[in-house]
Motif scaffolding. Structure first.
Motif: not given
Length: 86
Positions: A7, A35, A28, A31-32, A4-5, A2
């Motif tokens: 770096d 991030a 999602d 969260r993205q 959203m995880y 995903s």
């Protein structure tokens, strides 16, 4: 896997995230956005009340779809540069 995880600390292009409050991936999106923003990137979160997943295609011509297209066009004009002379 995903996005959203990902770096985002190494840089990421300006990102426009559009969706509706009935979007299956709404959390999602949020969260993205967080991030990218937390890593110092440019992210815009553009949410439309009551709109479902892919509302621009499903509800083409609706006021929300039209507004989202205007915002997308403005975002692209801001962050994409085109020099006709080159």
């Amino acid at each position: 896997m995903s996005p959203m995880y990902g770096d985002y600390s190494k840089g990421f292009p300006p990102t426009l995230i559009q969706g509706g409050t009935k979007e299956i991936f709404l959390s999602d999106f949020i969260r993205q956005y967080r991030a990218i923003n937390s890593a110092g990137g440019t992210a815009v979160l553009d949410i439309y009340e009551g709109m479902p997943h892919v509302f621009r295609a499903m509800l083409f011509g609706s006021p929300e779809a039209k507004q989202s297209m205007i915002k997308m066009t403005n975002f692209l004009r801001t962050y994409l540069r085109y020099d006709a002379a080159n």
